[in-house]
Scaffold this active site. Structure first.
Site, PDB file in Angstrom:
ATOM      1  CE1 TYR A 149     -31.017  -4.480  31.299  1.00 20.54           C
ATOM      2  CE2 TYR A 149     -32.055  -4.040  33.397  1.00 20.54           C
ATOM      3  CZ  TYR A 149     -30.947  -4.008  32.581  1.00 20.54           C
ATOM      4  OH  TYR A 149     -29.769  -3.508  33.067  1.00 20.54           O
ATOM      5  CE  LYS A 219     -26.032   5.676  22.248  1.00 24.55           C
ATOM      6  NZ  LYS A 219     -24.935   6.633  21.928  1.00 24.55           N
ATOM      7  CG  ASP A 285     -23.614   9.021  24.315  1.00 26.33           C
ATOM      8  OD1 ASP A 285     -24.827   8.909  24.088  1.00 26.33           O
ATOM      9  OD2 ASP A 285     -22.802   9.342  23.436  1.00 26.33           O
ATOM     10  CG  ASP A 309     -29.875  -1.307  35.688  1.00 30.94           C
ATOM     11  OD1 ASP A 309     -29.717  -0.905  36.849  1.00 30.94           O
ATOM     12  OD2 ASP A 309     -29.741  -2.501  35.369  1.00 30.94           O
TER      13      ASP A 309
END
Ligand code: NAD
Length: 421
Positions: A149, A219, A285, A309
């Site tokens: 971002y 991740k 996840d 987000d």
């Protein structure tokens, strides 16, 4: 006495009558700002009589600023936030042109508001898609200035993009770009300093509030040097800076490999009994799945910008949608903090009196807590819960609730004030 909030020796000093700059916002901003301020003022008066009072000061941004000042984000607005440290804002339309991708991002970057804090809790009575929404009570610390971002992107086909691609291939020996001629590129900076200040803020928050755990969501299994580093820096920081106040899963694993599982389980149980904050990590996840199945296992979440987000909106949906979830952009070091509604400008209902002011109002409650005005904050929480339990709601929730009473934005705010016992 001055009306300016200030930082002294790292501590926030809020006067009894602080000036709070506010941006009304575009679209439904006009509909929700005044009713929210009315509720906050009523709660402050209820809690402290005449001894404390907020002095609201309007500052311009968005369409209103463009019409009056010819720019969407005037310098005076940024100066007012710098002068008074704490502010609140309604939603803003993203302007086309002017070189600004988003006014929100511009505010965050200019004031270096590195934490985006999103508390997620359920209010009795609010319809939810999950079976036990009361088990959801999480506090998301989303890094607000780095990651994908940061806005460092190159569009396929452009000259700079070709230069960047050639640098990667020729200078860095990169051979994994599947379609080099038609690729766009985005850069993901994740720094040690940026990760540490976010994780430090999350740990301090958990310790101050006696919360059971901080979970690093990442991740790192795939993006080892960015998200994986975030996790490792987080564990290092927790163990080195917070010592006996925390117990980490890394310590658990170490004991397990050296002395066996039983000893590790015992160390974990002892740490919990001693009130230590448990620091753990989960792959993003898996977290999205786990937070639905076992929400009670998670309390404070520390994560990077993009993960944060996604996670924020899923968790918000679990307790009744983003229409009522608040947010705050904070720099705990400088004290700068801007509280905000998390939804957009909702142009489809602007001016109709249908908007739900809860998101902005609850961000105002976070502001009261940040100021240390907790008694006033509790008054709003209690009154909102009471109002929702009586099924007095705005049109967004009305459609999902049997036997509810439909109220306009200002009627809903007045009902909350009426329910302030
Ligand atoms: P939106 O959040 O404005 O609207 C999505 C849907 O939710 C609409 O149906 C709307 O009516 C409804 N909704 C939103 N807030 C509501 C409320 N308080 N009460 C009842 N219903 C509500 O999202 P969008 O349509 O994607 O975006 C519209 C504009 O808002 C865009 O210009 C976007 O850039 C901007 N935006 C601003 C912010 C911000 O300032 N923080 C955040 C998101 C979007």
């Amino acid at each position: 006495m001055s009306n300016k909030t200030r930082i002294e020796n790292g501590k926030l000093i809020v006067p009894d009558q602080p000036v709070i700059p506010y941006i009304e916002g575009d679209g439904i901003g006009k509909d929700i700002m005044l009713p929210s301020q009315k509720v906050i003022d009523a709660a402050v008066e209820k809690a402290y009589g005449k001894s404390k009072k907020i002095i609201w000061k309007e500052v311009l941004a968005g369409e209103k600023a463009f019409i009056e000042k010819g720019t969407h984000l005037p310098d005076e607005t940024l100066d007012a936030f710098r002068e008074h440290l704490i502010g609140i804002k309604g939603p803003l339309t993203t302007p086309i042109g002017e070189g600004i991708r988003s006014l929100n991002v511009a505010l965050r970057q200019t004031l270096d508001l590195f934490v985006y804090l999103r508390p997620v809790r359920w209010f009795k009575g609010v319809p939810s898609p999950v079976r036990y929404p009361s088990l959801v009570d999480m506090h998301i610390f989303r890094e607000n200035t780095e990651d994908i971002y940061a806005g460092i992107e190159y569009m396929a086909g452009e000259e700079k993009t070709k230069k960047f691609r050639d640098f990667l291939i020729n200078e860095m020996g990169v051979s994994k770009i599947r379609f080099p001629e038609t690729s766009s590129f985005g850069i993901k900076p994740v720094s040690k300093e940026g990760s540490e200040r976010l994780i430090r803020a999350a740990l301090e928050y958990a310790i101050q509030r006696n919360l059971p755990s901080v979970t690093l969501v990442h991740k790192g299994n795939i993006m080892k040097f960015t998200e994986g580093a975030f996790k490792n820096w987080g564990y290092d920081l927790a163990e080195n800076e917070f010592g006996k106040q925390v117990f980490t899963w890394r310590q658990f694993e170490k004991i397990k490999s050296e002395r066996g599982k039983m000893d590790a389980e015992k160390a974990l149980a002892d740490a919990k009994k001693a009130g230590k904050v448990i620091v753990k990590d989960v792959i993003t996840d898996a977290f999205l799945q786990e937070s639905l199945l076992r929400p009670f296992d998670y309390s404070v979440i520390a994560t990077m910008n993009l993960n944060g987000d996604y996670i924020s909106d899923q968790l918000a949906a679990m307790v009744g949608g983003i229409g009522i979830s608040p947010g705050a952009n904070i720099n705990y070091k400088s004290g700068y903090a801007i509280f905000e509604a998390t939804h957009g400008t909702a142009p489809n209902i602007a001016g109709t009196g249908q908007a739900n002011p809860s998101s902005l109002l609850l961000s105002g409650v976070m502001m009261l807590e940040y100021m240390g005005w907790d008694v006033a904050a509790e008054h709003v929480y209690d009154a909102m819960e009471h109002t929702f339990s009586k099924r007095f709601v705005t049109s967004d929730l009305y459609a999902q609730m049997d036997g509810a009473t439909l109220l306009s934005t200002s009627e809903f705010a007045d009902e909350i004030i009426k329910n302030m016992h």
